[in-house]
Design a protein around this motif. Sequence first.
Motif, PDB file in Angstrom:
ATOM      1  N   GLY A  90      24.452   7.249 -35.824  1.00 59.01           N
ATOM      2  CA  GLY A  90      25.404   7.562 -36.896  1.00 59.01           C
ATOM      3  C   GLY A  90      26.074   8.906 -36.675  1.00 59.01           C
ATOM      4  N   ALA A  91      25.308   9.881 -36.225  1.00 55.04           N
ATOM      5  CA  ALA A  91      25.881  11.204 -35.928  1.00 55.04           C
ATOM      6  C   ALA A  91      26.901  11.103 -34.802  1.00 55.04           C
ATOM      7  CB  ALA A  91      24.775  12.188 -35.558  1.00 55.04           C
ATOM      8  N   ALA A  92      26.643  10.256 -33.816  1.00 57.17           N
ATOM      9  CA  ALA A  92      27.602  10.059 -32.728  1.00 57.17           C
ATOM     10  C   ALA A  92      28.896   9.450 -33.253  1.00 57.17           C
ATOM     11  CB  ALA A  92      27.004   9.168 -31.644  1.00 57.17           C
ATOM     12  N   ALA A  93      28.780   8.500 -34.176  1.00 56.96           N
ATOM     13  CA  ALA A  93      29.979   7.895 -34.764  1.00 56.96           C
ATOM     14  C   ALA A  93      30.783   8.948 -35.526  1.00 56.96           C
ATOM     15  CB  ALA A  93      29.598   6.744 -35.688  1.00 56.96           C
ATOM     16  N   LEU A  94      30.105   9.774 -36.292  1.00 62.29           N
ATOM     17  CA  LEU A  94      30.805  10.827 -37.033  1.00 62.29           C
ATOM     18  C   LEU A  94      31.423  11.857 -36.090  1.00 62.29           C
ATOM     19  CD1 LEU A  94      28.320  11.402 -39.997  1.00 62.29           C
ATOM     20  CD2 LEU A  94      30.555  10.281 -40.074  1.00 62.29           C
ATOM     21  N   LEU A  95      30.727  12.133 -35.011  1.00 61.17           N
ATOM     22  CA  LEU A  95      31.210  13.100 -34.028  1.00 61.17           C
ATOM     23  C   LEU A  95      32.538  12.654 -33.429  1.00 61.17           C
ATOM     24  CD1 LEU A  95      30.550  15.510 -31.989  1.00 61.17           C
ATOM     25  CD2 LEU A  95      29.702  13.688 -30.532  1.00 61.17           C
ATOM     26  N   LEU A  96      32.674  11.355 -33.195  1.00 60.64           N
ATOM     27  CA  LEU A  96      33.882  10.848 -32.563  1.00 60.64           C
ATOM     28  C   LEU A  96      35.043  10.695 -33.537  1.00 60.64           C
ATOM     29  CD1 LEU A  96      32.310   8.233 -30.152  1.00 60.64           C
ATOM     30  CD2 LEU A  96      33.219  10.480 -29.602  1.00 60.64           C
ATOM     31  N   MET A  97      34.790  10.954 -34.816  1.00 60.53           N
ATOM     32  CA  MET A  97      35.867  10.889 -35.817  1.00 60.53           C
ATOM     33  C   MET A  97      36.570  12.248 -35.865  1.00 60.53           C
ATOM     34  SD  MET A  97      34.187   8.638 -38.899  1.00 60.53           S
ATOM     35  CE  MET A  97      35.075   9.560 -40.094  1.00 60.53           C
ATOM     36  N   ASN A  98      37.549  12.409 -34.999  1.00 56.37           N
ATOM     37  CA  ASN A  98      38.350  13.619 -35.023  1.00 56.37           C
ATOM     38  C   ASN A  98      39.806  13.224 -35.233  1.00 56.37           C
ATOM     39  OD1 ASN A  98      39.246  12.711 -32.500  1.00 56.37           O
ATOM     40  ND2 ASN A  98      37.770  13.982 -31.410  1.00 56.37           N
ATOM     41  N   ASN A  99      40.727  14.137 -35.081  1.00 61.30           N
ATOM     42  CA  ASN A  99      42.135  13.847 -35.346  1.00 61.30           C
ATOM     43  C   ASN A  99      42.667  12.705 -34.490  1.00 61.30           C
ATOM     44  OD1 ASN A  99      42.245  15.831 -37.267  1.00 61.30           O
ATOM     45  ND2 ASN A  99      42.953  17.401 -35.831  1.00 61.30           N
ATOM     46  N   GLU A 100      42.173  12.578 -33.261  1.00 59.45           N
ATOM     47  CA  GLU A 100      42.654  11.519 -32.376  1.00 59.45           C
ATOM     48  C   GLU A 100      42.015  10.171 -32.688  1.00 59.45           C
ATOM     49  OE1 GLU A 100      41.230  14.374 -30.821  1.00 59.45           O
ATOM     50  OE2 GLU A 100      43.137  15.390 -30.683  1.00 59.45           O
ATOM     51  N   ASN A 101      40.823  10.158 -33.264  1.00 60.22           N
ATOM     52  CA  ASN A 101      40.066   8.928 -33.460  1.00 60.22           C
ATOM     53  C   ASN A 101      39.627   8.743 -34.901  1.00 60.22           C
ATOM     54  OD1 ASN A 101      40.094   8.299 -30.716  1.00 60.22           O
ATOM     55  ND2 ASN A 101      38.416   9.693 -30.349  1.00 60.22           N
ATOM     56  N   PHE A 102      40.509   8.947 -35.841  1.00 60.26           N
ATOM     57  CA  PHE A 102      40.126   8.813 -37.237  1.00 60.26           C
ATOM     58  C   PHE A 102      39.928   7.349 -37.582  1.00 60.26           C
ATOM     59  CE2 PHE A 102      40.947   8.493 -41.815  1.00 60.26           C
ATOM     60  CZ  PHE A 102      39.946   9.343 -42.250  1.00 60.26           C
ATOM     61  N   ILE A 103      38.827   7.033 -38.239  1.00 57.17           N
ATOM     62  CA  ILE A 103      38.518   5.666 -38.626  1.00 57.17           C
ATOM     63  C   ILE A 103      39.107   5.416 -40.009  1.00 57.17           C
ATOM     64  CG2 ILE A 103      36.682   4.033 -39.141  1.00 57.17           C
ATOM     65  CD1 ILE A 103      34.980   5.496 -37.082  1.00 57.17           C
ATOM     66  N   ASP A 104      39.899   4.357 -40.128  1.00 55.05           N
ATOM     67  CA  ASP A 104      40.542   4.059 -41.399  1.00 55.05           C
ATOM     68  C   ASP A 104      39.648   3.176 -42.274  1.00 55.05           C
ATOM     69  OD1 ASP A 104      40.694   1.683 -40.099  1.00 55.05           O
ATOM     70  OD2 ASP A 104      42.848   1.450 -40.260  1.00 55.05           O
ATOM     71  N   PHE A 105      40.108   2.890 -43.474  1.00 57.49           N
ATOM     72  CA  PHE A 105      39.318   2.116 -44.438  1.00 57.49           C
ATOM     73  C   PHE A 105      39.097   0.682 -43.987  1.00 57.49           C
ATOM     74  CE2 PHE A 105      40.785   5.581 -47.210  1.00 57.49           C
ATOM     75  CZ  PHE A 105      39.550   5.969 -47.716  1.00 57.49           C
ATOM     76  N   LYS A 106      40.035   0.111 -43.249  1.00 60.20           N
ATOM     77  CA  LYS A 106      39.856  -1.258 -42.759  1.00 60.20           C
ATOM     78  C   LYS A 106      38.642  -1.333 -41.824  1.00 60.20           C
ATOM     79  CE  LYS A 106      44.829  -1.971 -42.855  1.00 60.20           C
ATOM     80  NZ  LYS A 106      46.019  -2.116 -42.010  1.00 60.20           N
ATOM     81  N   SER A 107      38.512  -0.344 -40.957  1.00 61.00           N
ATOM     82  CA  SER A 107      37.368  -0.310 -40.040  1.00 61.00           C
ATOM     83  C   SER A 107      36.063  -0.105 -40.803  1.00 61.00           C
ATOM     84  CB  SER A 107      37.540   0.809 -39.022  1.00 61.00           C
ATOM     85  OG  SER A 107      38.675   0.601 -38.235  1.00 61.00           O
ATOM     86  N   ILE A 108      36.100   0.718 -41.827  1.00 65.23           N
ATOM     87  CA  ILE A 108      34.896   0.952 -42.636  1.00 65.23           C
ATOM     88  C   ILE A 108      34.484  -0.328 -43.351  1.00 65.23           C
ATOM     89  CG2 ILE A 108      33.995   2.213 -44.634  1.00 65.23           C
ATOM     90  CD1 ILE A 108      35.727   4.605 -43.661  1.00 65.23           C
ATOM     91  N   ILE A 109      35.455  -1.088 -43.847  1.00 66.62           N
ATOM     92  CA  ILE A 109      35.146  -2.357 -44.518  1.00 66.62           C
ATOM     93  C   ILE A 109      34.513  -3.336 -43.531  1.00 66.62           C
ATOM     94  CG2 ILE A 109      36.200  -4.391 -45.610  1.00 66.62           C
ATOM     95  CD1 ILE A 109      38.186  -2.385 -46.923  1.00 66.62           C
TER      96      ILE A 109
END
Length: 175
Positions: free
Chosen positions: A125-144
């Motif tokens: 989970g920390a790795a997933a959060l780590l990769l969420m930066n300006n270039e790789n922002f995860i949108d709500f569709k992906s979260i769903i």
Amino acid sequence: MLLYWQLFVTYFKIGLFGFGGGYAMLSLIQHEVVDKREWISATEFTDIVAISQMTPGPIGINSATYIGYSVTNNVLGSVIATFAVCLPSFILVLAIAHSYRKFSANKYVEYAFEGLRPATVGLVGAAALLLMNNENFIDFKSIIIFVIAFILTMFTKLHPILLILLAGIAGLFIY
């Protein structure tokens, strides 16, 4: 010569404390290589992670190979980083294999393995959060899609490969 030694020690430490595989290692790699040593930038790290995912093999080893080359600009750096990240696992597996039969029924050993499971989930989970930066922002569709896949994993007996395929198909239709 000092750079090679620092590369070896850094990746040996990453290999030693990187429980849970390559994705679990990513936050530790990012901390050591980007934040602490400043060998590469956060954007370069994200690019290396993307390349490591696309190439065959474990992501932790692939990223060690790429970062080792990026830091030293030669193949020796790649070899040292790759060897160093693999060495602790090799030593630990030898030690565990040697003593597993002797201690496998021990309740404390069972408790230790049970404790590693949630820690591994947290590291991924920390790795997933780590990769969420300006270039790789995860949108709500992906979260769903993630939440639905998580719920299906918890409450059904669907095979993980089937869930990955279903998530991919959902993403194809949504995007």
